[in-house]
Enzyme design. Structure first.
Site, mmCIF file in Angstrom:
data_model
loop_
_atom_site.group_PDB
_atom_site.id
_atom_site.type_symbol
_atom_site.label_atom_id
_atom_site.label_comp_id
_atom_site.label_asym_id
_atom_site.label_seq_id
_atom_site.Cartn_x
_atom_site.Cartn_y
_atom_site.Cartn_z
ATOM 1 N N ASN A 48 31.393 73.232 23.848
ATOM 2 C CA ASN A 48 31.758 72.259 22.822
ATOM 3 C C ASN A 48 30.561 71.807 21.994
ATOM 4 O OD1 ASN A 48 34.741 71.026 22.908
ATOM 5 N ND2 ASN A 48 34.198 71.817 24.932
ATOM 6 N N HIS A 86 8.657 70.190 34.206
ATOM 7 C CA HIS A 86 7.208 70.164 34.367
ATOM 8 C C HIS A 86 6.857 69.671 35.766
ATOM 9 C CE1 HIS A 86 5.861 70.910 30.188
ATOM 10 N NE2 HIS A 86 7.013 70.359 29.862
ATOM 11 N N THR A 116 21.421 68.073 40.330
ATOM 12 C CA THR A 116 20.062 68.454 40.706
ATOM 13 C C THR A 116 20.035 69.513 41.801
ATOM 14 O OG1 THR A 116 19.939 66.696 42.367
ATOM 15 C CG2 THR A 116 19.215 66.152 40.130
ATOM 16 N N LYS A 117 21.191 69.734 42.458
ATOM 17 C CA LYS A 117 21.258 70.710 43.545
ATOM 18 C C LYS A 117 22.462 71.615 43.345
ATOM 19 C CE LYS A 117 19.074 67.639 46.932
ATOM 20 N NZ LYS A 117 19.216 66.954 48.250
ATOM 21 N N ARG A 132 27.084 64.152 43.676
ATOM 22 C CA ARG A 132 27.464 64.390 45.068
ATOM 23 C C ARG A 132 28.923 64.811 45.112
ATOM 24 N NH1 ARG A 132 24.232 59.786 45.210
ATOM 25 N NH2 ARG A 132 22.428 59.914 46.624
#
Length: 421
Positions: free
Chosen positions: A309, A339, A386-387, A401
Site C-alpha cells: 500500500n 547500526h 524485532t524477532k 509478541r
C-alpha cells in the site's frame, strides 16, 4: 554437532591487522571449528602476536613459502574439518555468528560450496557486496567473494590452487579454483547472510587487470569470441562504475527516478517496468501503490499477487524477500539495516528480511533487520517486530509478541488493479 569448520588464515608481515583477524575467528559461535594460521616467515612482530594466543589456535606454522596460494594449499592439506573457509589477515567475519548462520540457514548436506554476501571496508564506509543468486553465471564471471564461502575439504583437496598458473593469472588463482569446481559439477548454494568483511584492495589499474585475468579463467585460456566481447563490456562497465560518475548516475537512476519521478506516474505498468529495469524482482499480479519509498530497490524480491500500500518504506539494502499473496498495509516500514550502537565507528549492519506467503502486515507496523515472518502470520497495526514470527502466528505490541493464531489452509490472492493508484 556435525560439519566441523577449518578457519584458515594466511599472513605475512601484517602486525597491524593480525590481532583483529584472530579475535574475529576465535569469537565465532559455531563451536565445531578449528583455527589454523599459516605464516610466511614474518619478521615484523606478527608471530609475537600469534604466540599470545597459544592454546587457542589449533595449528600454527611460520616458514618461507611461495606466496599466498602456496600457504593456502599447506593449510588445506593439514585441515581436519569437513569444511574450509579462508579468512586472510586483515579480513574479519561480519558477525560472531557468521559461520553459524552460514551452516544453519540452509541444509549443508545439499551443498559442496556454501557462499554468501560480503561487506567491503573502504576508508570509513562499509559497502554491502551481495553475492549473485544465479549459480550458472559462474560460467562467465565470479558471483561471490572467495572469503565469503565454505568449501568441502574433500573437494578443496581435489582442487588445490594451481601454482603453475601463478605467472599468468597472479592473484586470480582463487577464481580459477572456483571455476574448476563449478565446471566439475559440484553443488553451489547461496546463503542470504553476510559472511566476511574485507578491506578494499588495489589501485584503479588493478581493476582492469583483474578483468583480464578473469577472462583468461572463464575462457579456459583460449580465445572465445563471445566471452571476449563480454570482457570488453565489463571493461566499459568498470569505467562507467568509477566514482564519482557512477555514484551520480546511480543516484539519478535509483533514487531520483524511483522515489521522486515514479510516484507521480499513474500507471503501475510503467512503474513496474522501471523497477524491474533497475533490478527488482516483481511477480505476476503484484501491485505496489504510489508513494512507496525504496532503498536499494534492486534487492527487492516480491512474489505473485502481493500488494504493498501507499506510504510504505522499503529498505532492501540488506536484502528483502516478500512471498506470494502478501498484504502490506499503509505506512508499514521494513528495515534490513541498522547500526551497531556499541561500535566507535557506528558501523552499519546488514541482515535480510524474509516475509512468507499469505502474511498480513497491519498499518504502521515496523519490521526490523534480520526478521523472518513465517507463512500465514499476521502483524497487528503499530507493532514493532524485532524477532522471527512463527507461521500462522498473530503478533502485536512493542516489541511484538504472540497474541493469537491464524487459520491454516489459506488460499487467496491480494489483487488490486485500480488505475492511477
Amino acid at each position: 554437532m556435525n560439519n566441523k569448520i577449518t578457519i584458515l588464515t594466511v599472513v605475512y608481515n601484517n602486525v597491524s591487522e593480525i590481532r583483529a583477524t584472530i579475535e574475529s575467528a576465535l569469537a565465532q559461535t559455531w563451536q565445531n571449528k578449528e583455527y589454523f594460521i599459516i605464516d610466511g616467515g614474518s619478521t615484523d612482530g606478527t608471530m609475537d602476536i600469534v604466540r599470545e594466543y597459544a592454546g587457542r589456535i589449533d595449528y600454527v606454522v611460520s616458514e618461507p613459502d611461495k606466496g599466498l596460494y602456496d600457504a593456502m594449499n599447506k593449510g588445506i592439506m593439514k585441515a581436519t574439518g569437513d569444511w574450509i573457509i579462508v579468512l586472510n589477515s586483515g579480513d574479519l567475519f561480519a558477525a560472531d555468528d557468521a559461520l553459524e548462520k552460514a551452516m544453519t540457514l540452509i541444509n549443508p548436506d545439499e551443498a559442496d560450496v556454501i557462499y554468501g554476501n560480503s561487506i567491503e571496508l573502504r576508508n570509513n564506509e562499509r559497502r554491502l557486496m551481495p553475492a549473485g543468486d544465479d549459480v550458472s553465471a559462474l560460467e562467465y564471471s565470479n558471483i561471490y567473494r572467495h572469503g565469503s564461502s565454505l568449501i568441502r575439504t574433500a573437494v578443496q583437496r581435489k582442487y588445490l590452487y594451481d601454482l603453475s598458473k601463478a605467472r599468468r593469472i597472479s592473484y586470480a588463482l582463487d577464481t580459477d579454483m572456483i571455476h574448476r569446481v563449478y565446471k566439475a559439477g559440484y553443488r553451489f548454494r547461496k546463503v542470504d547472510t553476510v559472511i566476511e568483511c574485507y578491506r578494499y584492495e588495489g589501485m584503479s589499474n588493478q581493476r582492469y587487470r583483474m578483468l583480464w585475468y578473469n577472462y583468461l579463467v572463464f575462457s579456459d585460456y583460449r580465445f572465445r569470441p563471445g566471452k571476449f566481447m563480454r570482457f570488453l563490456k565489463d571493461v566499459v562497465l568498470a569505467f562507467v562504475h568509477h566514482p564519482p560518475f557512477y555514484r551520480t548516475l546511480k543516484g539519478l537512476g535509483t533514487e531520483v527516478m524511483v522515489n521522486d519521478v515514479l510516484p507521480a506516474v499513474g500507471s503501475w505498468r510503467v512503474r513496474r517496468w522501471y523497477l524491474r529495469l533497475v533490478g527488482a524482482k516483481i511477480g505476476r499480479g503484484t501491485f505496489i501503490m504510489k508513494r512507496t519509498y525504496f532503498m536499494a530497490a534492486w534487492r527487492v524480491r516480491v512474489g505473485e499477487y502481493s500488494h504493498i500500500n501507499r506510504g510504505c518504506t522499503i529498505d532492501a539494502r540488506g536484502g528483502l524477500t516478500i512471498g506470494n499473496s502478501v498484504s502490506v498495509s499503509h505506512g508499514v516500514k521494513i528495515f534490513s539495516t541498522s547500526h551497531d550502537l556499541h561500535s566507535p565507528q557506528f558501523t552499519i549492519i546488514y541482515e535480510p528480511v524474509s516475509i512468507g506467503d499469505y502474511v498480513f502486515i497491519g498499518p504502521g507496523a515496523i519490521i526490523l533487520k534480520g526478521v523472518t515472518i513465517g507463512e500465514g502470520a499476521a502483524v497487528a497495526a503499530g507493532a514493532v517486530v524485532t524477532k522471527d514470527v512463527a507461521p500462522y502466528t498473530i503478533v502485536g505490541g512493542v516489541p511484538a509478541r504472540p497474541i493469537g493464531r491464524r487459520s491454516e489452509g489459506l488460499d487467496y490472492h491480494c489483487i488490486w488493479n485500480e488505475p492511477f493508484t
